[in-house]
Scaffold this motif. Structure first.
Motif, PDB file in Angstrom:
ATOM      1  N   ASP A  18       0.826  -1.214   0.000  1.00 45.22           N
ATOM      2  CA  ASP A  18       0.000   0.000   0.000  1.00 45.22           C
ATOM      3  C   ASP A  18       0.856   1.258   0.000  1.00 45.22           C
ATOM      4  O   ASP A  18       0.517   2.250  -0.652  1.00 45.22           O
ATOM      5  N   LYS A  19       1.971   1.226   0.721  1.00 51.77           N
ATOM      6  CA  LYS A  19       2.803   2.412   0.840  1.00 51.77           C
ATOM      7  C   LYS A  19       3.847   2.434  -0.266  1.00 51.77           C
ATOM      8  O   LYS A  19       4.429   1.403  -0.619  1.00 51.77           O
ATOM      9  N   ALA A  20       4.108   3.627  -0.780  1.00 50.31           N
ATOM     10  CA  ALA A  20       5.074   3.780  -1.873  1.00 50.31           C
ATOM     11  C   ALA A  20       6.481   3.445  -1.400  1.00 50.31           C
ATOM     12  O   ALA A  20       7.277   2.850  -2.140  1.00 50.31           O
ATOM     13  N   HIS A  21       6.819   3.841  -0.180  1.00 46.67           N
ATOM     14  CA  HIS A  21       8.162   3.566   0.326  1.00 46.67           C
ATOM     15  C   HIS A  21       8.403   2.055   0.441  1.00 46.67           C
ATOM     16  O   HIS A  21       9.492   1.568   0.105  1.00 46.67           O
ATOM     17  N   THR A  22       7.377   1.334   0.890  1.00 47.51           N
ATOM     18  CA  THR A  22       7.516  -0.119   1.013  1.00 47.51           C
ATOM     19  C   THR A  22       7.683  -0.744  -0.365  1.00 47.51           C
ATOM     20  O   THR A  22       8.493  -1.669  -0.551  1.00 47.51           O
ATOM     21  N   ARG A  23       6.926  -0.250  -1.360  1.00 44.43           N
ATOM     22  CA  ARG A  23       7.058  -0.785  -2.716  1.00 44.43           C
ATOM     23  C   ARG A  23       8.459  -0.532  -3.251  1.00 44.43           C
ATOM     24  O   ARG A  23       9.078  -1.414  -3.866  1.00 44.43           O
ATOM     25  N   TRP A  24       8.991   0.661  -3.021  1.00 48.33           N
ATOM     26  CA  TRP A  24      10.349   0.967  -3.510  1.00 48.33           C
ATOM     27  C   TRP A  24      11.393   0.096  -2.810  1.00 48.33           C
ATOM     28  O   TRP A  24      12.335  -0.390  -3.432  1.00 48.33           O
ATOM     29  N   GLN A  25      11.201  -0.088  -1.513  1.00 47.11           N
ATOM     30  CA  GLN A  25      12.166  -0.896  -0.754  1.00 47.11           C
ATOM     31  C   GLN A  25      12.186  -2.337  -1.251  1.00 47.11           C
ATOM     32  O   GLN A  25      13.254  -2.927  -1.454  1.00 47.11           O
ATOM     33  N   ARG A  26      11.024  -2.927  -1.452  1.00 48.55           N
ATOM     34  CA  ARG A  26      10.968  -4.312  -1.921  1.00 48.55           C
ATOM     35  C   ARG A  26      11.527  -4.430  -3.334  1.00 48.55           C
ATOM     36  O   ARG A  26      12.268  -5.371  -3.640  1.00 48.55           O
ATOM     37  N   ARG A  27      11.178  -3.479  -4.182  1.00 51.58           N
ATOM     38  CA  ARG A  27      11.607  -3.557  -5.576  1.00 51.58           C
ATOM     39  C   ARG A  27      13.118  -3.402  -5.687  1.00 51.58           C
ATOM     40  O   ARG A  27      13.776  -4.144  -6.428  1.00 51.58           O
ATOM     41  N   SER A  28      13.694  -2.434  -4.959  1.00 52.86           N
ATOM     42  CA  SER A  28      15.143  -2.227  -5.037  1.00 52.86           C
ATOM     43  C   SER A  28      15.887  -3.433  -4.494  1.00 52.86           C
ATOM     44  O   SER A  28      16.912  -3.864  -5.063  1.00 52.86           O
ATOM     45  N   GLY A  29      15.412  -4.021  -3.393  1.00 53.56           N
ATOM     46  CA  GLY A  29      16.074  -5.198  -2.847  1.00 53.56           C
ATOM     47  C   GLY A  29      15.964  -6.383  -3.773  1.00 53.56           C
ATOM     48  O   GLY A  29      16.944  -7.132  -3.969  1.00 53.56           O
ATOM     49  N   ALA A  30      14.769  -6.616  -4.366  1.00 50.96           N
ATOM     50  CA  ALA A  30      14.598  -7.739  -5.285  1.00 50.96           C
ATOM     51  C   ALA A  30      15.442  -7.543  -6.543  1.00 50.96           C
ATOM     52  O   ALA A  30      16.031  -8.507  -7.064  1.00 50.96           O
ATOM     53  N   HIS A  31      15.523  -6.286  -7.041  1.00 50.09           N
ATOM     54  CA  HIS A  31      16.326  -6.025  -8.237  1.00 50.09           C
ATOM     55  C   HIS A  31      17.798  -6.315  -7.983  1.00 50.09           C
ATOM     56  O   HIS A  31      18.491  -6.924  -8.806  1.00 50.09           O
ATOM     57  N   ALA A  32      18.308  -5.908  -6.824  1.00 48.12           N
ATOM     58  CA  ALA A  32      19.713  -6.171  -6.509  1.00 48.12           C
ATOM     59  C   ALA A  32      19.976  -7.674  -6.382  1.00 48.12           C
ATOM     60  O   ALA A  32      20.999  -8.180  -6.857  1.00 48.12           O
ATOM     61  N   LEU A  33      19.066  -8.399  -5.758  1.00 45.94           N
ATOM     62  CA  LEU A  33      19.259  -9.835  -5.575  1.00 45.94           C
ATOM     63  C   LEU A  33      19.219 -10.569  -6.913  1.00 45.94           C
ATOM     64  O   LEU A  33      20.042 -11.463  -7.176  1.00 45.94           O
ATOM     65  N   LEU A  34      18.280 -10.190  -7.783  1.00 45.89           N
ATOM     66  CA  LEU A  34      18.202 -10.843  -9.090  1.00 45.89           C
ATOM     67  C   LEU A  34      19.430 -10.526  -9.924  1.00 45.89           C
ATOM     68  O   LEU A  34      19.931 -11.389 -10.672  1.00 45.89           O
ATOM     69  N   THR A  35      19.914  -9.289  -9.839  1.00 40.90           N
ATOM     70  CA  THR A  35      21.126  -8.927 -10.581  1.00 40.90           C
ATOM     71  C   THR A  35      22.310  -9.755 -10.115  1.00 40.90           C
ATOM     72  O   THR A  35      23.133 -10.220 -10.924  1.00 40.90           O
TER      73      THR A  35
END
Length: 762
Positions: A18-35
């Motif tokens: 629901d929160k934009a900050h939470t979405r950014w946090q999850r997305r940035s962490g998942a992107h780094a892990l996949l990379t």
């Protein structure tokens, strides 16, 4: 999926935050892990994860994960943690159970419940008691379901019994097995997610084996000789329909491990049941003792050679094996005939009367010590429960975190509201609800056992259906009865429910009854003797273990009795704790019943013994009791005999009685025939064992013997063979009488007894 497709998946419901900050946090962490994972070989993200060093364990991920991801992206560590959880929830990565057990996070369970299967968890929450759902055990069960889904994929409805068993096994391997760790399995059963033939519970699934085949029973002890192995299997198959599984298991162990495998170890190559005398003797001598192993506190094992207590029972099993084959060989010579052989064990070797008497004396002494202390012990069990109940009420009277007093001790209730636990002044955690529960079942067990004389396995199998009513046909009075299910002798029996026993049963029913629907929960208990699960029944001796109803074990009952003993502090004559076992109450029940005048055969029926000698073996004999019983027997016999037998004899009867002794005098001695009995040898006195020869008539006996020898010679010369046989019997009798006189004259001499005489005779 590509990395872009995975990231797009995280931005769609139900994974979208629901929160934009939470979405950014999850997305940035998942992107780094996949990379980072893209640099490892594999066709899928799961294969790349398993090829990475992070798959070795959460310790490496927590210690070096930020460095690994920092090499490919500038990301904060909490974002990397959120990204890993989101990838696991989205089923992009599947984390093994062992990995999850060592990974500590408080966000995993709520995230999975909201996103992976919200409908399934909502349906489960509606079916579970709200208090149990919010409890600590309920939280562990919900976490177990979450972990299984993260490892296997899918939703709640996709979890199988095998998945649940794998989870329970891995949890025990990890060393963090806790109460309530198997509650989730009961929840799945209540939801109907498991098939009907699925195991009843996970609590004992890894500790029970089920029934083995006769072939497995023999092969577990390693029989080398193939023909003997086939014979043992065939023999057990023949005996199996008439034996319960526990007896069959013990029989197989006696014939394989204790008999034939032992022979093969000491006599390699042996292949026949016909044992040489020296082989059989050596085996019997080895069976006389056994090695007892005991683990010391330092971890080493101490071995001691002790006398084998079940030696006679092993001999009985082997002797029955030989005799059965010999008997069956007559009926089926082609099948059993080649194996018939002389039995190496005599019948006298199957009884150890000396040891049986020693055990009987020890058990009687144990009963005599504990019977006077039975009432104090029962009262102590009631007092112990009242004390634990008062302690629990004191705890529940304060709010979590509050302080309360028990005597001079001060306790602080824990802040966890669903737990009835507190810490003392030293910081020790005490579970007051568990202590009260154990004290109640200790009191209930003592009262049930002392009023029924039942075995402990029979007590634990009593269900709500065992209480029945019987209306007397004469008065119409309703009598409460208690059915004892068959146990050791497979013989059901019915006991009268006394008012004291009725109070105990009513207290048990009130305790185990479900507060929501008023019924007693159904339990499918495991039968350790038959190695099978019994059908569900409303068992009375059940308790809550981490939210899961479970039948009590005999070991739990024994420990609770020990707690009562510690509470009262009873000691024996030498100052040692006067411990009570469940079977002690059975011995005391039988002893007290027979001492109170109950006929032994009635006590046998109440106890469920197949043989009255077993009942009398439980009955402890008191020295004064023997004398009183004999005097009572004499009184009863006099009362039952006709009164005319105790009248004064007439002159004719007295003369006849005296004449009997006058007619005892014979030519060569005295007749010892009892008064009122006829001569059974037709006055052939030389042959009769009741003839007491007179030493003064030895010459006459010798003359009779010589005459018989001459008559035998004449009969043999004349061919009177029919007379020879009778004369030889008389000759043997005459010679025996002469030998009696010779032995008496050689071993005994006259002794002056010093009988006093009158002054006139001096």
């Amino acid at each position: 999926m590509s990395a872009e497709e995975v990231l797009a998946l995280l931005d769609r419901p139900p994974l979208r935050a629901d929160k934009a900050h939470t979405r950014w946090q999850r997305r940035s962490g998942a992107h780094a892990l996949l990379t980072w994972l893209a640099g490892f070989p594999g066709e899928s993200w799961q294969e790349r994860w398993e090829a990475s060093p992070a798959a070795l364990g959460p310790e490496g991920w927590a210690r070096e994960g930020h460095a690994w991801l920092g090499a490919v992206a500038n990301v904060r560590w909490n974002s990397a943690q959120s990204g890993l959880l989101c990838l696991a929830v989205a089923d992009v990565l599947r984390l093994p159970l062992a990995w999850q057990f060592r990974y500590r996070t408080s966000n995993l369970r709520p995230l999975v419940e909201r996103t992976r299967d919200p409908e399934g968890f909502a349906r489960l929450e509606a079916a579970v008691d709200p208090k149990r759902w919010a409890s600590t055990g309920g939280g562990r069960s919900r976490l177990a379901l979450v972990r299984i889904m993260l490892t296997k994929g899918g939703k709640l409805g996709d979890i199988t019994a095998g998945d649940a068993f794998e989870y329970a096994t891995e949890l025990r391997k990890s060393g963090i097995d806790r109460a309530g760790s198997t509650l989730f399995y009961s929840w799945l059963r209540d939801l109907g997610n498991l098939p009907p033939d699925a195991p009843v519970t996970l609590r004992f699934l890894d500790r029970v084996t089920g029934q083995l085949t006769c072939e497995q029973l023999v092969d577990r002890h390693g029989v080398t000789c193939e023909p003997i192995r086939a014979l043992l299997i065939d023999y057990l198959e023949e005996r199996r329909p008439r034996l319960d599984y526990s007896t069959l298991d013990n029989l197989a162990r006696a014939l394989t491990r204790n008999f034939w495998s032992d022979l093969e170890r000491h006599h390699p190559g042996i292949n026949s049941l016909a044992l040489a005398p020296e082989v059989a003797t050596a085996w019997k001598e080895r069976l006389r003792t056994r090695v007892q192993r005991r683990k010391r506190p330092d971890g080493t094992v101490e071995e001691t050679v002790v006398e084998r207590a079940d030696r006679a029972m092993l001999f009985i099993a082997v002797r029955a094996f030989y005799l059965d084959i010999a008997r069956w060989a007559v009926e089926e010579p082609g099948r059993w005939g080649p194996w018939a052989a002389p039995c190496p064990i005599k019948e006298a070797e199957t009884t150890d009367r000396k040891r049986a008497k020693r055990v009987k004396a020890q058990m009687d002494q144990r009963t005599r010590e504990r019977l006077p202390a039975l009432e104090p012990f029962a009262q102590a069990a009631a007092d112990h429960h009242r004390y634990r109940r008062a302690c629990l009420d004191s705890l529940l009277s304060v709010q979590p975190g509050g302080t309360f007093h028990i005597g001079d001790a001060v306790f602080v209730r824990t802040t966890n509201g669903d737990s009835a636990a507190a810490r003392d002044a030293d910081g020790n955690l005490l579970h007051f609800d568990l202590a009260e529960q154990r004290a109640f079942w200790a009191w209930a067990s003592v009262e049930f056992l002392r009023h029924t004389g039942a075995r402990i396995e029979e007590m634990l199998e009593v269900s709500h259906h065992a209480m029945i009513q019987y209306r007397l046909p004469t008065t119409g009075e309703i009598v409460p009865l208690l059915q004892i299910a068959p146990s050791k002798t497979d013989q059901e029996r019915v006991l009268l429910v006394s008012p004291e026993l009725a109070d105990v049963l009513s207290a048990i029913i009130r305790r185990v009854r479900d507060p929501h629907n008023g019924t007693i929960p159904l339990l499918a208990a495991y039968d350790y003797a038959e190695r099978t699960w019994n059908p569900p029944a409303p068992l009375l001796f059940q308790c809550d273990r981490g939210g899961e109803n479970s039948r009590m074990s005999g070991e739990l009952i024994r420990r609770t009795l020990g707690e009562v003993l510690a509470f009262i502090g009873l000691t024996d004559s030498v100052g040692q704790p006067l411990a009570f076992t469940p079977h002690d109450f059975r011995r005391m029940f039988i002893t007290d019943a027979i001492r109170s005048g109950l006929p032994p055969h009635i006590a046998q029926a109440i106890a469920g013994h197949a043989n009255i000698n077993t009942t009398m073996g439980y009955h402890a004999i008191y020295p004064a009791e023997t004398i009183e019983a004999h005097r009572a027997f004499i009184s009863r016999r006099r009362a039952l005999r006709p009164a005319e037998e105790y009248r004064t004899p007439t002159d004719a009867e007295w003369e006849d009685f005296l004449g009997h002794f006058e007619r005892r005098k014979l030519s060569v001695g005295t007749c010892a025939r009892a008064y009122g009995t006829a001569c059974i040898h037709e006055h052939a006195c030389v042959r009769c064992s009741l003839l007491r020869p007179d030493p003064a008539q030895r010459a006459r006996l010798a003359e009779i013997r010589d005459n018989l020898i001459a008559r035998i010679a004449e009969a043999e010369m004349e061919g009177w063979l029919g007379e020879v046989e009778g004369l030889q019997v008389s000759l043997a009798g005459a010679e025996e009488k002469l030998r009696q006189l010779d032995r008496s004259h050689g071993q005994h001499t006259a002794v002056d007894l010093g009988i006093p005489t009158t002054r006139g005779e001096r």
